[in-house]
Design a protein around this motif. Structure first.
Motif, PDB file in Angstrom:
ATOM      1  N   ASN A 144       0.933  -1.082   0.066  1.00 34.79           N
ATOM      2  CA  ASN A 144       0.077  -0.055  -0.174  1.00 34.79           C
ATOM      3  C   ASN A 144       0.802   1.209  -0.002  1.00 34.79           C
ATOM      4  O   ASN A 144       0.474   2.202  -0.418  1.00 34.79           O
ATOM      5  N   ILE A 145       2.115   1.075   0.562  1.00 30.75           N
ATOM      6  CA  ILE A 145       3.020   2.216   0.818  1.00 30.75           C
ATOM      7  C   ILE A 145       3.443   2.542  -0.517  1.00 30.75           C
ATOM      8  O   ILE A 145       3.646   3.829  -0.954  1.00 30.75           O
ATOM      9  N   LEU A 146       4.003   1.759  -1.331  1.00 24.22           N
ATOM     10  CA  LEU A 146       4.792   2.077  -2.643  1.00 24.22           C
ATOM     11  C   LEU A 146       4.351   2.852  -3.613  1.00 24.22           C
ATOM     12  O   LEU A 146       4.828   3.738  -4.011  1.00 24.22           O
ATOM     13  N   PRO A 147       3.158   2.579  -3.907  1.00 29.01           N
ATOM     14  CA  PRO A 147       2.393   3.221  -4.940  1.00 29.01           C
ATOM     15  C   PRO A 147       2.119   4.747  -4.402  1.00 29.01           C
ATOM     16  O   PRO A 147       2.292   5.923  -5.085  1.00 29.01           O
ATOM     17  N   ALA A 148       1.815   4.862  -3.163  1.00 26.99           N
ATOM     18  CA  ALA A 148       1.697   6.286  -2.517  1.00 26.99           C
ATOM     19  C   ALA A 148       2.692   6.795  -2.542  1.00 26.99           C
ATOM     20  O   ALA A 148       2.966   8.278  -2.712  1.00 26.99           O
ATOM     21  N   LEU A 149       3.950   6.521  -2.319  1.00 23.29           N
ATOM     22  CA  LEU A 149       5.264   7.037  -2.402  1.00 23.29           C
ATOM     23  C   LEU A 149       5.678   7.544  -3.791  1.00 23.29           C
ATOM     24  O   LEU A 149       6.188   8.488  -3.918  1.00 23.29           O
ATOM     25  N   GLY A 150       5.150   6.636  -4.556  1.00 22.71           N
ATOM     26  CA  GLY A 150       5.321   7.337  -6.262  1.00 22.71           C
ATOM     27  C   GLY A 150       4.573   8.366  -6.401  1.00 22.71           C
ATOM     28  O   GLY A 150       5.203   9.362  -7.067  1.00 22.71           O
ATOM     29  N   ASN A 151       3.296   8.584  -5.963  1.00 22.68           N
ATOM     30  CA  ASN A 151       2.598   9.583  -6.086  1.00 22.68           C
ATOM     31  C   ASN A 151       3.425  10.905  -5.623  1.00 22.68           C
ATOM     32  O   ASN A 151       3.175  12.218  -5.880  1.00 22.68           O
ATOM     33  N   GLU A 152       3.882  10.713  -4.478  1.00 21.93           N
ATOM     34  CA  GLU A 152       4.529  11.619  -3.667  1.00 21.93           C
ATOM     35  C   GLU A 152       5.646  12.417  -4.365  1.00 21.93           C
ATOM     36  O   GLU A 152       5.963  13.501  -4.524  1.00 21.93           O
ATOM     37  N   PHE A 153       6.646  11.464  -5.051  1.00 31.03           N
ATOM     38  CA  PHE A 153       7.658  11.839  -5.872  1.00 31.03           C
ATOM     39  C   PHE A 153       7.022  12.835  -7.036  1.00 31.03           C
ATOM     40  O   PHE A 153       7.584  13.739  -7.313  1.00 31.03           O
ATOM     41  N   VAL A 154       5.891  12.643  -7.476  1.00 30.06           N
ATOM     42  CA  VAL A 154       5.025  13.174  -8.476  1.00 30.06           C
ATOM     43  C   VAL A 154       4.809  14.555  -8.175  1.00 30.06           C
ATOM     44  O   VAL A 154       5.238  15.766  -8.505  1.00 30.06           O
TER      45      VAL A 154
END
Ligand code: ARG
Length: 219
Positions: A144-154
């Protein structure tokens, strides 16, 4: 020398330079944000009252104040305490400190998203609290964390435009330079918006692909 140069040959390198600095800024900010964010997430989940309070206050304060204000505070605040940071360093630090609060919430909610029954089952099988976290909760939380971290990078790539105000020579800053030098207020902005879009769209597509692969292989 006096021949009319095209817009591109005159200003193209400024856009390239700005884009590279924008990417570098986001990369540094995400590293700082991920490390500090993990620390603050653990603080927030800690049973220790003091740590919990520190985690909560940090996250609420940072999320409750504008990044624009934080960027100025870091830039001038570090000067007040005698640190002479370059504007890039101050900008990256401000972005990292800002992102940490959002990352902390991502990690905390990722860990909380794992059903409490998992903890109960692991504990009743005799696993210690630490082992339950390491082997049962975290592997499930990371999905659950990895996709949300990706969005944070964007998000961090886009929000980097804010620190142009303290003189970081990223894409938005260079756009201002081109606007001034070319006497064209709109066209440079159009280019810049397209560069931002290519970056963010490209990254979110790549992340979506990685996410799908992860869902398929279950790793
Ligand atoms: N626009 C927001 C602000 O001015 C910053 C949001 C930063 N978000 C993030 N996920 N790092 O406060």
């Amino acid at each position: 020398m006096f021949a009319k140069q095209s817009f591109w040959s005159k200003y193209g390198n400024l856009f390239i330079k700005g884009t590279l600095i924008t990417l570098a800024l986001a990369a540094v900010a995400v590293v700082i944000g991920s490390i500090l964010g993990t620390v603050f997430a653990l603080f927030k989940l800690s049973p220790n009252f003091l740590l919990k309070a520190v985690g909560n206050i940090y996250v609420e304060y940072v999320r409750g104040t504008p990044l624009l204000v934080q960027a100025f505070m870091v830039f001038f605040g570090t000067q007040v305490i005698g640190l002479n940071l370059s504007s890039f360093a101050a900008g990256a630090l401000a972005m990292g400190l800002n992102s940490a609060a959002y990352v902390a919430e991502i990690i905390r909610s990722g860990i909380n998203s794992v059903n409490y029954g998992q903890t109960e089952a692991a504990r009743s099988l005799g696993l210690s609290k630490g082992k339950t976290m390491r082997f049962i909760i975290l592997p499930q939380a990371i999905k659950n964390i990895l996709p949300a971290l990706g969005n944070e990078f964007v998000t961090v790539i886009k929000e980097g435009s804010v620190v142009s105000v303290i003189g970081v020579g990223e894409l938005m800053f260079q756009t201002g330079v081109v606007q001034g030098a070319s006497f064209k207020p709109f066209f440079p902005l159009l280019i810049t918006s397209m560069i931002y879009f290519v970056l963010t769209f490209g990254i979110s597509r790549a992340l979506g692909y990685a996410e799908k692969r992860m869902a398929r292989t279950g790793r």
